[in-house]
Write an enzyme that holds these catalytic residues in place. Structure first.
Site, PDB file in Angstrom:
ATOM      1  N   HIS A 140      12.832  -5.294   0.966  1.00  7.92           N
ATOM      2  CA  HIS A 140      13.407  -4.761  -0.262  1.00  7.92           C
ATOM      3  C   HIS A 140      12.312  -4.386  -1.254  1.00  7.92           C
ATOM      4  CE1 HIS A 140      16.827  -5.395  -3.380  1.00  7.92           C
ATOM      5  NE2 HIS A 140      16.095  -4.346  -3.644  1.00  7.92           N
TER       6      HIS A 140
ATOM      7  N   SER B 239     -24.482   6.651  -6.213  1.00  5.06           N
ATOM      8  CA  SER B 239     -25.015   5.302  -6.096  1.00  5.06           C
ATOM      9  C   SER B 239     -25.926   5.232  -4.887  1.00  5.06           C
ATOM     10  CB  SER B 239     -23.884   4.281  -5.974  1.00  5.06           C
ATOM     11  OG  SER B 239     -23.094   4.565  -4.846  1.00  5.06           O
TER      12      SER B 239
END
Length: 1062
Positions: free
Chosen positions: A592, A744
């Site tokens: 659910h 980086s």
């Protein structure tokens, strides 16, 4: 259509003059009549609380409330809007006026028109006397005084008065705007959306607000990405309008008239009965306009027809509901009703107009004109926009109702259409298609994405052919509203093609996917999809609607012997506890909640994408070549460096060996690695030259030179609105060149020795009181901070094992002082009374920094808590002066070699003018971070992570389990159990940790009400009640282990392995 005075002017010919609207009927109702009618009607009106558990077709996942009313008491049938019953999975309950609450199940939602039916058990209503509301579509007329009875604005019962002003209004057009890119928003926005019939209410800065769409009240959170300065409301509205140019269309009704009255209905009133003074429903409330009091009502003729089919079908089966087929035909063409003045301009000949007028009632004012045609449908290349419909099967057609009756009675048969196209007669033969055949009733869920055939509604919105593979919920790198055209090199024209390709893929495969968007339909976009080894989601599953029960059945989409499933099955068998395999049978429990843990991650952080380069380091002992570890929790999920760290293990000495050492990572790509030289000493100093070496976004090796401006800058990242990882007690390296936030790599000296990692950090920039923006920046991380941990790993760690690409490796145990510190200049410390003796000692220890460390706070639950206080200056450890964070780290690591102090540091602190010596305990952490998460009823529960503990507060009731995330469309969404709080009790039983929580939830029986006691981050306690059936339907608490796979255990039981509604 023009107004009455214009259309009945003297310029009209006498033989064409007529009354534009039906005559007003005298209203003889008294106040007493209305009182009696309402006394009878109100008990039959219910408040509907619905939860759409998956995004499907035109609707997104979420919780909402609306209105319905009983139209058949004996059979238990409730009428409401289609956008309330939802086209996809829905859990709903009805609350009567006496607060009796019962579950309801959808039995029919019309594919086109805005009405649908729920069923309920009439025997479940024990304390209320009520009668069904009769439907009287013929009673509607202009001038009729009406009342709209419903849950307007969430008020449970509201009664709004009005007068029917029009019976022939065009169907309202609803737009769903995308709010993702709005930088400024204000309540004045409701003045600038014009006639879009979307209403925004109670909007404030950075808050939850009511958004009314299709007359349905939905809660939404409006977040603001930037805030510059206050403007006038008009400027806010103008800026918001400019930024709202991107939107998507949702559900819209068509091929029907609507009624209009100035009743002023708002959110929550969807599905309300529009009654007359006799207590009869003459229309169904559907929507409203935000810029006026206008409300729009659906006529009931088609509703009565559908209800008759349902009643007959129910009478055919005495014991249970069975699916009832309601014939619905379509030509996949949209018609509009245009006045005769407009049809003349389209080329309608005068003799045809006269023919139609004589064959129609005197109140007729126009004809049906083709507005749009769906590609690939029966009318494609046969009808064109602007065609005027004259006859269908030799009957003059000028009203929607007559046309739809004929189409519904001719499903699968040919109909003859006589048209006028630009003044020329045209006759075509078209086959009437079954409308239900192009309305999807199943979907595929894979990697969080919800994929199903493109519905008639969305095909009409997007101008695509019905049945294409449509993404209603994004996942696997494919955005919402995409149409998948090719996958793994194979053309995809229907959902079965996609499933077939998936069944051929194996774990680790990287395949391209091509898709198009309705916003850019002429260009294909592509994304590289990786079938990774992560177990965030279940294997691909098919959800199919069962019209007999109103529930959805789940089953595996792929055969068990396919590579994707067989790999997962072999691994799942290892280390699972109380495991329940979902989808191994045709009928089993349906989750659910959304399987969106991969994008809504733990520890308060959503996923972030960044480009990172990593270095191969020391290579030692392994028999499996290169191992690539995805930093799963403390780095990537917490918003620090998002990088793939590569550990290459075979030690290779010579260059020749390196050239021959081609190893393979877990994606199957060949790579050659060598050792990188690391140099902790000498430490970088201000003015040193360094080289940033890494990979660009195009994966090209790049080297850039820069100069160190500050080798020991203290990192200061403030707390985020939602607690998430932030680096503390850390010094970083700053350069004089801004390389941007996406590049980086590593910092090296001129000899190529690695001195630091150039990594990214995440923070929030705040604007004003309530507005903030996520921001990323990059700094250098000194190599000694990484070498310390890496040496422990390579030398043999003693901590718990972490599964890295199928191999368990022990992780190191790290001793730390769980205190957040910040540096203060000695000149400032002198002002607080620090003696010259200590100032000289600290300067002598570190003449560069000239600082003292102060306590900002202790982590809640740490051994230092209640010993150190905010503002304490830490002068020395074991009588040795300290000036930087590394001094404390070195002192903690030294404790591992000498256990005489039992892990305690002898601190000398300065507090309020006094020197104090304390023994402060340290804590040992394994560095694995959060290794266990429970998915319970749609909320993600975990132990309090460091970012929460850094706030300095944990509940007194045994700390509790922390709610870090919640899912839209889940039970917790319905009941308001949101994030940023702890669950400390369930049914009065304490839940101090995850084990206790699982034990308590195991005892919950079906039908129980569950009392959940929570404590918010601000310390405010609250008790909430949840319905146990929802919990049982929802999920048997999923335990997600970061190093193995998802398991299912506890929390709500799997009842009898039967299908439940999602």
């Amino acid at each position: 259509m023009g107004d009455s005075s214009e259309r009945s002017g003297s310029g009209m010919k006498d033989d064409l003059s007529m009354e534009i609207d039906p005559p007003f009927k005298e209203n003889l109702a008294t106040a007493e009549d209305w009182r009696k009618a309402l006394q009878k009607v109100v008990p039959a009106v219910v408040v509907l609380r619905t939860t759409a558990c998956r995004a499907f077709d035109t609707e997104s996942a979420g919780a909402s409330y609306a209105t319905g009313f009983v139209v058949d008491k004996s059979r238990g049938i409730i009428l409401t809007n289609r956008h309330v019953t939802k086209p996809g999975p829905v859990v709903a309950e009805a609350m009567f006026v006496n607060r009796e609450e019962i579950p309801v199940y959808p039995i029919y939602r019309d594919p086109v028109h805005d009405f649908g039916f729920f069923r309920y058990d009439p025997a479940a209503i024990q304390f209320l006397s009520y009668e069904e509301i009769p439907l009287a579509p013929d009673a509607a007329c202009v001038g009729l005084e009406i009342r709209v009875v419903g849950n307007d604005s969430g008020e449970k019962v509201s009664i709004l008065a009005g007068t029917l002003a029009r019976l022939d209004r065009d169907a309202p057009y609803y737009k769903k705007y995308a709010l993702h890119h709005i930088s400024l928003f204000y309540i004045a926005l409701k003045y600038c959306v014009g006639s879009s019939e979307v209403m925004y209410e109670k909007i404030e800065w950075n808050c939850k607000c009511n958004i009314v769409i299709n007359g349905e009240n939905r809660m939404a959170t409006v977040r603001f990405l930037a805030f510059e300065k206050l403007f006038s409301p008009q400027t806010h509205a103008q800026r918001a309008t400019n930024r709202m140019s991107t939107y998507w269309d949702g559900y819209n009704d068509f091929n029907t008239f609507y009624m209009q009255a100035a009743s002023g209905t708002k959110g929550g009133s969807s599905g309300s009965p529009v009654i007359d003074w006799q207590g009869r429903a003459v229309a169904l409330n559907a929507g409203s306009k935000s810029s006026s009091a206008s409300a729009f009502f659906l006529p009931l003729e088609r509703v009565v027809r559908a209800l008759t089919f349902l009643q007959k079908g129910r009478d055919s089966f005495q014991d249970k509901w069975e699916a009832v087929t309601i014939p619905r035909g379509t030509l996949q063409a949209t018609f509009l009703h245009k006045g005769f003045d407009e049809t003349r301009r389209l080329g309608l000949r005068s003799e045809i107009e006269q023919l139609v007028r004589h064959a129609s009632p005197l109140s007729e004012t126009g004809m049906l004109v083709v507005d749009s045609v769906v590609p690939g449908g029966p009318a494609h290349k046969q009808l064109e926009p602007g065609d005027v419909l004259v006859r269908m099967n030799r009957e003059v057609i000028s009203q929607f109702l007559k046309m739809e009756n004929l189409l519904d009675d001719s499903v699968g048969q040919n109909v003859e259409l006589e048209l006028e196209r630009g003044g020329r007669p045209l006759t075509v033969q078209l086959t009437v298609q079954d409308l239900h055949s192009i309305t999807p009733h199943y979907f595929l869920e894979v990697s969080g994405a919800v994929i199903h055939p493109l519905s008639y509604q969305q095909a009409r919105n997007f101008r695509f052919q019905c049945g294409l593979v449509y993404v209603s919920e994004p996942g696997a790198g494919v955005p919402r509203h995409a149409i998948i055209k090719k996958f793994a090199g194979e053309a995809i024209s229907q959902l079965e093609d996609l499933i077939s390709v998936l069944s051929k893929l194996s774990r680790g495969a990287r395949v391209p996917m091509e898709y198009i968007s309705y916003m850019d339909r002429h260009r294909r976009k592509s994304v590289l999809v990786t079938v990774d080894r992560h177990e965030w989601y279940a294997s691909p599953q098919i959800y199919t609607r069962d019209d007999n029960s109103g529930l959805w059945i789940i089953k595996q989409a792929l055969p068990l012997d396919c590579p994707l499933i067989s790999f997962g099955t072999k691994n799942i068998k290892q280390g699972l506890i109380n495991h329940v395999v979902l989808g191994t049978t045709d009928n089993c429990l349906v989750e659910h909640v959304h399987g969106d843990l991969g994008k809504q991650l733990v520890n308060g952080v959503s996923s972030t994408k960044t480009s990172s380069s990593t270095k191969p380091h020391d290579q030692a002992e392994s028999d499996s070549g290169t191992k690539k570890r995805r930093v799963g929790e403390e780095l990537s999920t917490d918003g620090s460096m998002l990088a793939d760290y590569t550990l290459n293990e075979p030690k290779i000495e010579s260059q020749e060996d390196r050239e021959d050492a081609a190893v393979t990572d877990h994606y199957g790509t060949a790579a050659i690695f060598g050792n990188a030289s690391v140099a902790e000493q000498p430490a970088l100093r201000r003015g040193d030259s360094v080289y940033l070496v890494g990979l660009s976004r195009s994966l090209q090796a790049t080297s850039r030179k820069s100069v160190v401006t500050n080798p020991c800058a203290a990192l200061n990242i403030s707390s985020a609105d939602s607690p998430r990882y932030r680096a503390i007690n850390m010094e970083v390296i700053e350069l004089d060149t801004d390389f941007g936030s996406t590049f980086s790599g590593v910092l090296t000296d001129e000899n190529g020795r690695v001195k630091a990692i150039w990594g990214s950090f995440s923070t929030q920039l705040k604007y004003g009181c309530n507005t903030s923006e996520d921001h990323q920046f990059v700094r250098g991380i000194p190599i000694y901070t990484i070498s310390l941990i890496l040496k422990k790993i390579l030398s043999g760690a003693k901590g718990p094992s972490l599964l890295i690409n199928g191999i368990k490796r022990p992780m190191p145990l790290v001793r730390i002082l769980e205190v957040e510190l910040y540096p203060t200049l000695l000149s400032k410390a002198r002002s607080f009374g620090l003696s010259d003796h200590w100032i000289q000692a600290l300067v002598k220890k570190d003449p560069v920094r000239r600082q003292v460390l102060c306590v900002k706070g202790c982590l809640a639950g740490s051994k230092a808590e209640n010993l150190l206080a905010q503002g304490d200056m830490v002068l020395a450890i074991n009588k040795k002066p300290i000036t930087c964070f590394r001094d404390i780290e070195d002192a903690c690591q030294a404790l591992d070699q000498y256990d005489a102090t039992e892990g305690k540091l002898g601190l000398t602190i300065f507090r309020q003018g006094h020197e104090i010596d304390l023994l402060v305990g340290t804590d040992v952490r394994d560095g694995n971070g959060t290794t266990r998460v429970i998915n319970w009823c749609g909320c993600f529960l975990q132990d309090s992570h460091p970012a929460v503990r850094t706030l300095g507060f944990l509940p007194d009731e045994g700390h509790g389990v922390y709610v870090t995330r919640w899912s839209h469309g889940s039970p917790v969404h319905r009941y308001g159990l949101y994030a940023l709080q702890w669950i400390v009790e369930v049914n009065g039983k304490p839940t101090p940790d995850l084990n206790a929580f699982v034990d308590v939830t195991k005892e919950i029986e079906n039908g129980e009400f569950v009392r959940v006691k929570t404590v918010h981050l601000n310390g405010k306690p609250r008790v909430q009640a949840c319905n146990a059936p929802d919990i049982g339907l929802g999920i048997a608490a999923s335990i997600v282990s970061m190093e193995t796979v998802s398991t299912i255990m506890g929390g709500g039981k799997v009842y009898r392995q039967r299908a439940y509604s999602v």
